[in-house]
Write a protein that holds these residues in place. Structure first.
Motif, PDB file in Angstrom:
ATOM      1  N   GLN A 157     -37.153 -28.406 -25.984  1.00 18.41           N
ATOM      2  CA  GLN A 157     -36.278 -28.216 -27.126  1.00 18.41           C
ATOM      3  C   GLN A 157     -36.903 -28.822 -28.333  1.00 18.41           C
ATOM      4  OE1 GLN A 157     -34.098 -26.082 -26.602  1.00 18.41           O
ATOM      5  NE2 GLN A 157     -34.771 -25.965 -24.521  1.00 18.41           N
ATOM      6  N   SER A 158     -37.408 -30.085 -28.046  1.00 17.12           N
ATOM      7  CA  SER A 158     -38.149 -30.791 -29.184  1.00 17.12           C
ATOM      8  C   SER A 158     -39.145 -30.258 -29.780  1.00 17.12           C
ATOM      9  CB  SER A 158     -38.298 -32.269 -28.972  1.00 17.12           C
ATOM     10  OG  SER A 158     -39.493 -32.210 -27.848  1.00 17.12           O
ATOM     11  N   ARG A 159     -39.713 -29.557 -28.909  1.00 14.13           N
ATOM     12  CA  ARG A 159     -41.184 -28.935 -29.380  1.00 14.13           C
ATOM     13  C   ARG A 159     -41.120 -27.314 -30.184  1.00 14.13           C
ATOM     14  NH1 ARG A 159     -45.779 -30.648 -27.112  1.00 14.13           N
ATOM     15  NH2 ARG A 159     -46.694 -28.500 -27.078  1.00 14.13           N
ATOM     16  N   LYS A 160     -39.834 -26.807 -30.041  1.00 10.87           N
ATOM     17  CA  LYS A 160     -39.744 -25.496 -30.556  1.00 10.87           C
ATOM     18  C   LYS A 160     -39.779 -25.702 -32.025  1.00 10.87           C
ATOM     19  CE  LYS A 160     -35.904 -24.078 -28.029  1.00 10.87           C
ATOM     20  NZ  LYS A 160     -34.934 -23.499 -27.488  1.00 10.87           N
ATOM     21  N   ARG A 161     -40.374 -25.062 -32.660  1.00 11.28           N
ATOM     22  CA  ARG A 161     -40.108 -24.747 -34.366  1.00 11.28           C
ATOM     23  C   ARG A 161     -39.326 -23.515 -34.687  1.00 11.28           C
ATOM     24  NH1 ARG A 161     -45.607 -26.992 -33.753  1.00 11.28           N
ATOM     25  NH2 ARG A 161     -46.487 -25.005 -34.069  1.00 11.28           N
ATOM     26  N   LEU A 162     -38.221 -23.625 -34.281  1.00 18.93           N
ATOM     27  CA  LEU A 162     -37.403 -22.542 -34.890  1.00 18.93           C
ATOM     28  C   LEU A 162     -36.081 -23.011 -35.495  1.00 18.93           C
ATOM     29  CD1 LEU A 162     -36.945 -20.797 -30.984  1.00 18.93           C
ATOM     30  CD2 LEU A 162     -38.327 -19.966 -33.027  1.00 18.93           C
ATOM     31  N   PRO A 163     -35.731 -22.262 -36.540  1.00 19.84           N
ATOM     32  CA  PRO A 163     -34.589 -22.652 -37.120  1.00 19.84           C
ATOM     33  C   PRO A 163     -33.260 -23.047 -36.325  1.00 19.84           C
ATOM     34  CG  PRO A 163     -35.394 -20.349 -37.991  1.00 19.84           C
ATOM     35  CD  PRO A 163     -36.120 -20.844 -36.761  1.00 19.84           C
ATOM     36  N   SER A 164     -32.901 -24.201 -36.632  1.00 14.83           N
ATOM     37  CA  SER A 164     -31.506 -24.793 -35.748  1.00 14.83           C
ATOM     38  C   SER A 164     -30.508 -23.710 -35.831  1.00 14.83           C
ATOM     39  CB  SER A 164     -31.181 -26.065 -36.285  1.00 14.83           C
ATOM     40  OG  SER A 164     -30.737 -25.804 -37.846  1.00 14.83           O
ATOM     41  N   SER A 165     -30.300 -23.000 -37.093  1.00 11.65           N
ATOM     42  CA  SER A 165     -29.024 -22.199 -37.063  1.00 11.65           C
ATOM     43  C   SER A 165     -29.264 -20.852 -36.083  1.00 11.65           C
ATOM     44  CB  SER A 165     -29.097 -21.459 -38.395  1.00 11.65           C
ATOM     45  OG  SER A 165     -30.310 -20.848 -38.808  1.00 11.65           O
ATOM     46  N   LEU A 166     -30.399 -20.350 -36.069  1.00 15.47           N
ATOM     47  CA  LEU A 166     -30.713 -19.123 -35.077  1.00 15.47           C
ATOM     48  C   LEU A 166     -30.659 -19.834 -33.620  1.00 15.47           C
ATOM     49  CD1 LEU A 166     -31.950 -16.549 -34.344  1.00 15.47           C
ATOM     50  CD2 LEU A 166     -34.177 -17.560 -34.204  1.00 15.47           C
ATOM     51  N   GLN A 167     -30.991 -21.166 -33.233  1.00 16.51           N
ATOM     52  CA  GLN A 167     -30.783 -21.555 -31.740  1.00 16.51           C
ATOM     53  C   GLN A 167     -29.279 -21.783 -31.613  1.00 16.51           C
ATOM     54  OE1 GLN A 167     -33.849 -24.353 -30.414  1.00 16.51           O
ATOM     55  NE2 GLN A 167     -34.499 -24.522 -32.341  1.00 16.51           N
ATOM     56  N   GLU A 168     -28.457 -22.336 -32.647  1.00 15.72           N
ATOM     57  CA  GLU A 168     -27.243 -22.504 -32.419  1.00 15.72           C
ATOM     58  C   GLU A 168     -26.325 -21.048 -32.228  1.00 15.72           C
ATOM     59  OE1 GLU A 168     -26.322 -24.790 -35.512  1.00 15.72           O
ATOM     60  OE2 GLU A 168     -26.892 -26.775 -34.987  1.00 15.72           O
ATOM     61  N   SER A 169     -26.764 -20.106 -33.002  1.00 17.17           N
ATOM     62  CA  SER A 169     -25.890 -19.111 -32.965  1.00 17.17           C
ATOM     63  C   SER A 169     -26.318 -18.114 -31.571  1.00 17.17           C
ATOM     64  CB  SER A 169     -26.119 -18.050 -34.119  1.00 17.17           C
ATOM     65  OG  SER A 169     -27.614 -18.007 -34.308  1.00 17.17           O
ATOM     66  N   LEU A 170     -27.420 -18.110 -31.188  1.00 19.44           N
ATOM     67  CA  LEU A 170     -27.789 -17.548 -29.988  1.00 19.44           C
ATOM     68  C   LEU A 170     -27.146 -18.222 -28.834  1.00 19.44           C
ATOM     69  CD1 LEU A 170     -29.643 -15.213 -28.845  1.00 19.44           C
ATOM     70  CD2 LEU A 170     -31.858 -16.750 -28.944  1.00 19.44           C
ATOM     71  N   THR A 171     -27.404 -19.575 -28.842  1.00 21.66           N
ATOM     72  CA  THR A 171     -26.855 -20.195 -27.605  1.00 21.66           C
ATOM     73  C   THR A 171     -25.373 -20.087 -27.605  1.00 21.66           C
ATOM     74  OG1 THR A 171     -28.177 -22.032 -27.523  1.00 21.66           O
ATOM     75  CG2 THR A 171     -26.233 -22.405 -26.502  1.00 21.66           C
ATOM     76  N   ALA A 172     -24.517 -20.152 -28.738  1.00 22.07           N
ATOM     77  CA  ALA A 172     -22.842 -19.632 -28.814  1.00 22.07           C
ATOM     78  C   ALA A 172     -22.836 -18.303 -28.277  1.00 22.07           C
ATOM     79  CB  ALA A 172     -22.719 -19.929 -30.199  1.00 22.07           C
ATOM     80  N   ALA A 173     -23.722 -17.205 -28.447  1.00 24.36           N
ATOM     81  CA  ALA A 173     -23.566 -15.786 -28.155  1.00 24.36           C
ATOM     82  C   ALA A 173     -23.797 -15.705 -26.526  1.00 24.36           C
ATOM     83  CB  ALA A 173     -24.578 -15.074 -28.813  1.00 24.36           C
ATOM     84  N   PHE A 174     -24.760 -16.646 -26.236  1.00 20.98           N
ATOM     85  CA  PHE A 174     -24.871 -16.494 -24.507  1.00 20.98           C
ATOM     86  C   PHE A 174     -23.700 -17.081 -23.821  1.00 20.98           C
ATOM     87  CE2 PHE A 174     -29.478 -15.999 -25.275  1.00 20.98           C
ATOM     88  CZ  PHE A 174     -29.592 -15.036 -24.634  1.00 20.98           C
ATOM     89  N   ALA A 175     -23.169 -18.004 -24.553  1.00 22.61           N
ATOM     90  CA  ALA A 175     -21.823 -18.552 -23.999  1.00 22.61           C
ATOM     91  C   ALA A 175     -20.791 -17.827 -24.009  1.00 22.61           C
ATOM     92  CB  ALA A 175     -21.475 -20.030 -24.868  1.00 22.61           C
ATOM     93  N   GLN A 176     -20.665 -16.689 -24.579  1.00 19.36           N
ATOM     94  CA  GLN A 176     -19.478 -15.732 -24.794  1.00 19.36           C
ATOM     95  C   GLN A 176     -20.034 -14.480 -23.921  1.00 19.36           C
ATOM     96  OE1 GLN A 176     -16.524 -16.583 -26.279  1.00 19.36           O
ATOM     97  NE2 GLN A 176     -17.650 -18.348 -26.636  1.00 19.36           N
ATOM     98  N   ILE A 177     -20.952 -14.223 -23.342  1.00 19.98           N
ATOM     99  CA  ILE A 177     -21.285 -12.952 -22.606  1.00 19.98           C
ATOM    100  C   ILE A 177     -20.942 -13.127 -21.134  1.00 19.98           C
ATOM    101  CG2 ILE A 177     -23.322 -11.641 -21.813  1.00 19.98           C
ATOM    102  CD1 ILE A 177     -24.803 -12.178 -24.416  1.00 19.98           C
ATOM    103  N   PRO A 178     -20.177 -12.525 -20.632  1.00 19.30           N
ATOM    104  CA  PRO A 178     -19.739 -12.820 -19.145  1.00 19.30           C
ATOM    105  C   PRO A 178     -20.723 -12.493 -18.249  1.00 19.30           C
ATOM    106  CG  PRO A 178     -18.618 -10.782 -19.883  1.00 19.30           C
ATOM    107  CD  PRO A 178     -19.470 -11.283 -21.104  1.00 19.30           C
ATOM    108  N   VAL A 179     -21.070 -13.083 -17.127  1.00 22.67           N
ATOM    109  CA  VAL A 179     -21.979 -13.051 -16.098  1.00 22.67           C
ATOM    110  C   VAL A 179     -21.775 -11.350 -15.424  1.00 22.67           C
ATOM    111  CG1 VAL A 179     -22.515 -13.419 -13.692  1.00 22.67           C
ATOM    112  CG2 VAL A 179     -22.236 -15.440 -15.505  1.00 22.67           C
TER     113      VAL A 179
END
Length: 463
Positions: free
Chosen positions: A22-44
């Motif tokens: 996680q510390s090595r990724k050079r990605l916008p924090s907003s992208l990571q947060e929104s993507l993680t939030a999306a996966f947290a809403q997708i049902p298995v």
């Protein structure tokens, strides 16, 4: 080093690995947060089902060779083990015993290869004489003991033998065992499939003795972020999805299936943004040669420790196997290091000439006619034999350049159905990217996200 969640649950985690990624990724924090939030809403329940719509299960009373044939015939690496003695169990500890995979098979084969060498070289009288000595398990072999306890005892009693580039045994019987190992081709297969106690070894006994990872299911109403974290941070290779009302496994989500699913997301903005990044922007390859060597040099000489060693973890060493090493040493090395594959190299300059996978163990069991001089079989000769007789065996070499974009790596992993791709500079292997690494690029764990999951009744389902 993997550690247990809450000390003794048996659930592996690798916080240092995941934090470093996680510390090595050079990605916008907003992208990571929104993507993680999306996966947290997708049902298995929205994840595609396994091919055919039915999870392949293996009965606990099946023989280990039957299990290998089921795994190989269905082109899968693992399957849940259903307790044949639990006809109408209403709890998961009774219904399922765990997961059988090629990792467990390797452990079993290596242990029994030692015993087979003794069995082929020692007559009943010799074995009986040894029964009260250092190699006590052979006493049971001589009298034909076949109970589960005896079989387990035989495996555990092989303390007088050790595999290290071949069959090495105690001096008292080493000469006979080594001679027998020269003929461990068809004889070895015949011994394991037709002779006691080997043919009586069941899937249940192997799962109980060689548990690689816990049986940790999620419910159908769980969310995909939980599954992705289990498959990346917590190092599970597969996650069963259960129907808690009907007590059966509805789906079986693997690391490979997730990466294939990511490939299908091509064309979506969030995926294309991350997939276009070179590996270095995502902290990959995490496992490499050079930074380990630099890190060890700095530590030894008390120099300033370079990033990412300052994160509390240095990159993992790429463990390899020489092309002229014996094939059993290759499988033993995977077992000892709990990894699923090895690059095959030549010389000290790490020239990569092939790839050895954990699932290749099936060829030792299913195609014994390939190997007449088992003790002399090298890694390269093993690979060539497979490629000659099984051209679609998947032993082709998966590689990429250091500046390759993540999307290209995902394409290769998904289309070729491989679990790792080696990063090369010319023909020299300098790192490896695994399915776990790829999944880790798309998510992070919000503070305390899985605490409720682990503290809930789900831990009661761990077999």
């Amino acid at each position: 080093m993997a550690k247990d969640v809450e000390g003794n649950s048996g659930i592996p985690t690798c916080d240092a690995y995941f934090d470093a990624i996680q510390s090595r990724k050079r990605l916008p924090s907003s992208l990571q947060e929104s993507l993680t939030a999306a996966f947290a809403q997708i049902p298995v329940s929205s994840f595609p089902e396994v091919p055919g719509g039915k999870v392949i299960e293996i009965q606990s009373d099946a023989t280990i060779l039957d299990a290998v044939q089921i795994l190989s015939g269905n082109k899968i690496l693992a399957a849940p083990v259903r307790n044949a003695e639990a006809v109408s169990s209403t709890n998961w500890k009774g219904r399922y015993l765990g997961i059988i995979d090629y990792s467990a098979v390797i452990l079993w084969v290596l242990e029994n290869a030692e015993l087979a060498a003794f069995a082929l070289s020692a007559g009943s009288a010799t074995a009986a004489a040894l029964g009260t000595g250092a190699v006590g398990g052979l006493g049971a072999l001589a009298i034909g003991a076949t109970s589960p306890v005896a079989v387990a005892g035989l495996t555990l009693a092989a303390s007088g033998a050790a595999l290290a580039g071949g069959i090495a045994t105690e001096k008292s019987v080493g000469r006979d065992a080594a001679t027998a190992a020269d003929h461990m081709g068809e004889q070895f297969y015949k011994l394991l499939s037709q002779e006691e106690p080997f043919k009586s070894t069941t899937v249940k006994s192997v799962v109980e003795m060689y548990r690689w990872a816990p049986f940790l299911p999620v419910a159908v109403d769980s969310y995909m972020l939980t599954v992705l974290l289990l498959l990346s941070k917590y190092r599970l290779r597969n996650v069963p999805v259960i129907d808690v009302d009907k007590f059966y496994i509805k789906n079986f989500i693997t690391q490979s299936a997730v990466v294939r699913g990511l490939k299908q997301c091509k064309g979506r903005d969030w995926f294309d943004c991350i997939a276009a990044r070179p590996l270095s922007d995502l902290g990959l390859p995490f496992m490499s040669y050079d930074e380990v060597n630099i890190g060890l040099y700095c530590i030894k000489n008390r120099s300033t420790v370079p990033f990412p060693l300052s994160c509390g973890i240095m990159r993992s060493l790429v463990i390899s196997i020489q092309s002229d090493d014996l094939i059993l040493e290759g499988f033993k090395r995977m077992k000892d290091n709990r990894i699923g594959g090895l690059p095959v190299v030549e010389d000290s300059n790490r020239k990569i000439v092939g790839s050895l996978s954990i699932q290749d163990i099936r060829f030792l069991l299913l195609k014994p006619e390939l190997f007449s001089g088992f003790r002399e079989l090298t890694v390269m000769n093993f690979i060539k034999a497979i490629e000659t007789t099984c051209p679609n065996s998947g032993t082709q070499l998966p590689t990429c350049a250091p500046d390759t974009c993540l999307g290209s790596v995902i394409d290769s992993l998904a289309s070729r159905s491989v679990h790792r791709i080696y990063v090369v500079n010319g023909d020299e292997v300098i790192g490896v990217v695994t399915l776990r690494d790829v999944i880790s690029c798309f998510i992070y764990e919000p503070p305390g996200y899985l605490e409720e999951f682990f503290c809930s009744g789900i831990k009661e389902m761990v077999a």
